[in-house]
Design an enzyme around this catalytic site. Structure first.
Site, PDB file in Angstrom:
ATOM      1  N   GLU A 340       0.820  -1.214   0.000  1.00 51.68           N
ATOM      2  CA  GLU A 340       0.000   0.000   0.000  1.00 51.68           C
ATOM      3  C   GLU A 340       0.856   1.266   0.000  1.00 51.68           C
ATOM      4  OE1 GLU A 340      -2.756  -0.593   3.296  1.00 51.68           O
ATOM      5  OE2 GLU A 340      -4.042  -1.780   1.996  1.00 51.68           O
ATOM      6  N   ASP A 419      -8.641  -8.676   3.659  1.00 51.26           N
ATOM      7  CA  ASP A 419      -8.435  -7.558   4.572  1.00 51.26           C
ATOM      8  C   ASP A 419      -9.610  -7.369   5.535  1.00 51.26           C
ATOM      9  OD1 ASP A 419      -7.493  -5.305   5.747  1.00 51.26           O
ATOM     10  OD2 ASP A 419      -7.667  -4.005   4.015  1.00 51.26           O
ATOM     11  N   GLU A 447     -13.227  -1.657  11.244  1.00 52.51           N
ATOM     12  CA  GLU A 447     -13.023  -0.931   9.983  1.00 52.51           C
ATOM     13  C   GLU A 447     -14.067  -1.285   8.929  1.00 52.51           C
ATOM     14  OE1 GLU A 447      -9.200  -1.631   8.265  1.00 52.51           O
ATOM     15  OE2 GLU A 447      -9.659  -0.500   6.452  1.00 52.51           O
TER      16      GLU A 447
HETATM   17  O1  GCW Z   1      -7.270  -2.527   5.955  1.00 54.93           O
HETATM   18  C1  GCW Z   1      -6.250  -1.752   5.464  1.00 54.93           C
HETATM   19  C2  GCW Z   1      -6.561  -0.414   5.993  1.00 54.93           C
HETATM   20  C3  GCW Z   1      -5.372   0.474   6.115  1.00 54.93           C
HETATM   21  C4  GCW Z   1      -4.318  -0.253   6.917  1.00 54.93           C
HETATM   22  C5  GCW Z   1      -3.967  -1.534   6.185  1.00 54.93           C
HETATM   23  C6  GCW Z   1      -2.970  -2.375   6.943  1.00 54.93           C
HETATM   24  C7  GCW Z   1      -2.760   0.712   8.444  1.00 54.93           C
HETATM   25  O2  GCW Z   1      -7.550   0.159   5.205  1.00 54.93           O
HETATM   26  O3  GCW Z   1      -5.779   1.656   6.735  1.00 54.93           O
HETATM   27  O4  GCW Z   1      -3.191   0.542   7.130  1.00 54.93           O
HETATM   28  O5  GCW Z   1      -5.102  -2.315   6.013  1.00 54.93           O
HETATM   29  O6  GCW Z   1      -3.407  -3.303   7.613  1.00 54.93           O
HETATM   30  O7  GCW Z   1      -1.799  -2.120   6.863  1.00 54.93           O
END
Ligand code: GCW
Length: 889
Positions: A340, A419, A447
């Site tokens: 990311e 995720d 989240e």
């Molecule tokens: O789920 C995603 C999130 C990000 C997060 C990433 C991760 C901290 O949207 O905000 O970053 O995973 O786990 O690294």
């Protein structure tokens, strides 16, 4: 048009009361004195008691969480003889002092001034760790691990005595918390003889806190650690947090965002980090830090951060030495790299093992650990490529490196391959590593599961994940009701996730559990009172993964709301249904979640997942839906599992319904194991989901008067909001797939709203119709907005029969303004409110759509209903529709 300015509007709820008793107790609790003597404890206890007398019971803010130590009913506190408890052996270390102090605090709170003679406890209590006491005692039923404990009745110097013995100091503290929990829950402790050892060594939490005080994916206020680029001056909440964590046996906390700011490692910053570690230490919680792999270059002055460069290795070593001088019990580093947008070893053609090991070697002499996250993937995937698959990434990268990691590296693996979605299969990487330590990463912060505005108890999901057998044997794991001892042998060939992560299957030196928690400065830590059940459940499962979600919830409810059996049953029934209910209205059959994945991750936004590089595709078109991840015709992801599991997921016929669309692309007319077609399942599950929340509201209302008003009203307000938002979800998804598939709902509900009047079809004054994007996030694809600062109105006449109605007004509550609304029937005001919630939305749509329900409105055919809105800031008093229902008798 002379709109009134809404005099005497009621705004936010509730008043604040200051409680000297609570404040004093809190202050004492979070700063256990360095040296505590028995007499000082008794004096303190009595003083606090007298301070508390005469004030009314504390308002229940939720700050005490499950450690309220609320007074037990008289019948449970026994008779009032005068006898004192002596503590033997306590207090020769910081953690033991904490343990003794906590015991006094808890007993005094629950049993009152005569706690020491409650009849519940003998006259002596001994707190000791292994090897500390020379006193002759029986042996524990099984050996104690370092954090384990044994609570038993013994004879000490000839008199009855209760012994809490720990494998180490932390074990004693955990034993004290366990005893207090039993007393609070009304368990019989008169013949205790119990050993508990945690299932895994690693029981950590992560916070995604930024140095500016914000928290990535935090939903409960700013950071308790950082503010304005610095560590907070007042770390009271940090100590309180450590106490909560310790009460669950959690022994480590990584305090900063994995999207790490290199600043944390700078020499002038570290002494401040050390203050946070000092606040943790009395509770046996080790502090660790997320690090940015480029630090040797960005803050170290080197021209490279290549992990194989000798200068880079020396830099990390020197940094580790520097940290341990300040924080001797420092836990280690957490790493997010090549993910990311974060840089990583790939910048130099190196592997995650190269990167992890350079850190591991720096930490090893001090006993530190590297948590290397397996959440590594390319977010610029080609969505046109049918073989591209984000789910493959962690396994493809890390399985190939098995055997290459140092022994103090732990691969931290999210529980699913994508995720933290509402539903995912278990990550195949758990069975893809035999020579590396593992930890499972769970997410307490909600989240993708309603952001603590929706009630979703996650422990049933975690039970399924932890009890999943990677070897695929059908045998169901036994759900022990009591904690089991560490080291208990698995009697079959099952590779349960809970055993793999604990390192038991491949005899790894360490491993276990990490959860992203993201508590904030909100008084009750996680905003929604029920969200705390997730933190509680996480800690309990990390300690003993054989506990069932229901049993854990019952414990939590007793500690949080009291022991009334009606409350315990009602709360845990709601909690147990909540995950499936949420899944029903947000992410069907393994589509994970249909939220806005490139924005808020909150409201519905189905197409946001498609046609971009993030790889959370559902591949929905007019004929069918789902990702083909089979080996035969798809991305091959199913082949990452062990043979029996791979076989199950390879075929449509054997894939469980709830994961079907994760593994296969099927037509909407495909018939599920349930006997329904996919499309009918979409309609039914969404109506079931939204109705389920309506039931939660009804069930919760039966608890009025059985729990304190503060938390009763708080939860009710949240559930009513959730009921409205679940309806937004229901309609968005049903309408979307109705249009896409062209197949109607066999039960005639989707797209058919006889009691609804669209705002854009009302008689408008000042209000203007607007298109909403995506269209499914507003009823009829349109809404109205008021562009006149003085206010606007929308009017219509009631079509139905004369009776008492529930009136629902669906409006948009953005976070960039506070519009005001009122509703009038034939010119008489029946309700008014301010749109002042803090939803994650700056525009009208699925994130901001909110329902106001007005009960018991008498209406007759032809009555005029008028909604008036006054915009404020960027928020334009947006309205979607009004719906009226005759009230049930
Ligand atoms: O789920 C995603 C999130 C990000 C997060 C990433 C991760 C901290 O949207 O905000 O970053 O995973 O786990 O690294």
């Amino acid at each position: 048009m002379g709109l009134p300015s809404f005099p005497n509007m009621e705004s936010g709820p509730g008043s604040t009361e200051f409680s000297l008793c609570a404040a004093t107790a809190r202050a004492r609790a979070v700063h256990p004195p360095r040296r505590v003597t028995l007499s000082s404890l008794c004096i303190l206890a009595l003083t606090l008691f007298h301070l508390c007398l005469g004030t009314r019971a504390n308002a229940e803010s939720g700050r005490e969480a499950w450690l309220r130590y609320a007074p037990l009913p008289q019948s449970e506190t026994g008779k009032n003889e005068h006898k004192k408890i002596d503590f033997i052996n306590a207090g020769d270390s910081l953690v033991l002092e904490t343990a003794q102090h906590e015991l006094v605090r808890g007993l005094r709170g629950m049993l009152g001034p005569s706690w020491f003679a409650s009849g519940k406890l003998p006259g002596k209590i001994m707190l000791s760790r292994n090897g500390q006491s020379r006193m002759q005692m029986h042996r524990p039923l099984s050996p104690l691990s370092e954090d384990g404990f044994w609570i038993s009745h013994q004879k000490c110097q000839g008199t009855d005595c209760l012994v809490i013995k720990g494998g180490g100091d932390r074990g004693v503290l955990y034993g004290v918390f366990a005893l207090l929990s039993k007393i609070a829950r009304g368990e019989d402790i008169s013949a205790l003889n119990e050993v508990q050892n945690p299932a895994a060594k690693i029981r950590w939490v992560d916070q995604w806190d930024n140095l500016d005080g914000s928290i990535e994916r935090g939903y409960a206020g700013p950071s308790i650690f950082f503010e304005g680029g610095k560590v907070r001056a007042d770390l009271t909440r940090v100590s309180e947090y450590a106490r909560l964590l310790a009460s669950l046996g959690i022994n480590g906390c990584n305090i900063n965002n994995v999207n790490a700011n290199p600043r944390v490692l700078q020499s002038d910053f570290l002494p401040h980090i050390a203050r946070a570690a000092d606040a943790f230490r009395p509770w046996g919680v080790r502090l660790s830090l997320s690090v940015d792999l480029s630090s040797p270059k960005t803050i170290g002055g080197l021209d490279t951060f290549d992990p194989l460069d000798a200068n880079v290795a020396a830099w990390w070593k020197a940094k580790a030495d520097e940290i341990y001088k300040l924080i001797p019990d420092f836990g280690g580093f957490t790493v997010k790299a090549d993910s990311e947008g974060r840089v990583g070893p790939s910048s130099y053609g190196r592997t995650p093992a190269d990167a992890a090991n350079v850190l591991a070697r720096a930490l090893a002499p001090h006993g530190g650990i590297v948590f290397y996250r397996a959440f590594v993937y390319d977010h610029h995937l080609d969505w046109r490529d049918p073989r591209a698959d984000r789910a493959r990434a962690a396994y493809d990268i890390f399985h190939a490196l098995d055997g290459k990691f140092e022994d103090n590296v732990i691969i931290q693996i999210k529980h699913g391959p994508i995720d933290f979605q509402a539903r995912e299969p278990v990550s195949p990487l758990f069975s893809g590593l035999r020579k590396a330590n593992e930890a499972i990463e769970l997410q307490v912060t909600q989240e993708y599961t309603g952001q603590q505005r929706h009630l979703v108890y996650l422990a049933p999901m975690w039970n399924e994940v932890l009890d999943f057998d990677m070897n695929g044997t059908e045998q169901k794991p036994k759900m022990a009701t009591e904690p089991q001892s560490e080291g208990k042998k698995q009697v079959d060939s099952s590779w349960f996730v809970k055993d793999l992560v604990a390192g038991r299957v491949f005899r790894r030196p360490t491993g276990g559990y990490v959860a992203v928690v993201n508590v904030g400065m909100d008084e009750n830590w996680l905003a929604h009172p029920f969200a705390m059940a997730n933190l509680y459940a996480y800690g309990r499962l990390a300690w003993n993964p054989n506990l069932t979600a229901r049993r854990i919830n019952q414990e939590w409810t007793r500690l949080t709301f009291g022991n009334d059996p009606v409350v315990v049953k009602t709360v845990s029934d709601i909690a147990m249904k909540s995950w499936r209910t949420y899944e029903n209205y947000t992410g069907f059959l393994g589509t994970q979640t249909l939220t806005d994945i490139i924005g808020s991750h909150y409201g519905p936004n189905i197409e946001s997942s498609e046609e971009n590089g993030w790889g959370q595709w559902h591949r929905a078109d007019r004929d069918g839906i789902g990702m083909d991840r089979s080996v035969a015709t798809g991305t091959g992801f199913a082949g990452h599992y062990r043979p029996d599991v791979a076989k199950r997921y390879e075929s449509v016929a054997t894939t469980p319904d709830e994961l079907l669309l994760f593994f296969h692309h099927v037509p909407y007319t495909h018939v599920l194991h349930s006997g329904k077609t996919v499309i009918q399942h979409v309609y039914d599950s969404h109506y079931d989901g939204a109705n389920g929340i309506a039931e939660f509201v009804r069930d919760w209302k039966t608890l009025q008067g059985k729990i304190d008003d503060e938390r009763y009203n708080d939860v009710l307000r949240r559930l009513e909001y959730q009921e409205g938002h679940a309806t937004v979800w229901r309609d968005a998804i049903c309408n979307y797939f109705l249009r896409l598939s062209g197949i109607p709902d066999a039960r005639g509900r989707a797209g058919n709203f006889p009691n609804r009047v669209e705002a854009e079809n009302m008689e408008l004054r000042g209000y203007v119709p607007v298109e909403v994007t995506p269209w499914e996030n507003a009823s009829g694809g349109k809404a109205i907005e008021c562009r006149d600062g003085k206010g606007c109105s929308a009017t219509y006449r009631v079509p139905g029969i004369a009776t008492t109605y529930e009136v629902d007004v669906v409006y948009f509550d953005q976070n960039n303004g506070e519009s005001r609304f009122r509703i009038l029937v034939n010119g008489r005001k029946v309700d008014e409110w301010v749109a002042d919630d803090h939803l994650p939305a700056q525009k009208i749509g699925g994130d901001s759509s909110t329902r106001r329900r007005i009960y018991r409105v008498e209406l007759s055919r032809g009555d005029e209903i008028r909604i008036e809105g006054i915009p404020e800031g960027e928020e334009r008093a947006g309205l979607d529709y009004v719906e009226i229902f005759p009230e049930p008798e």
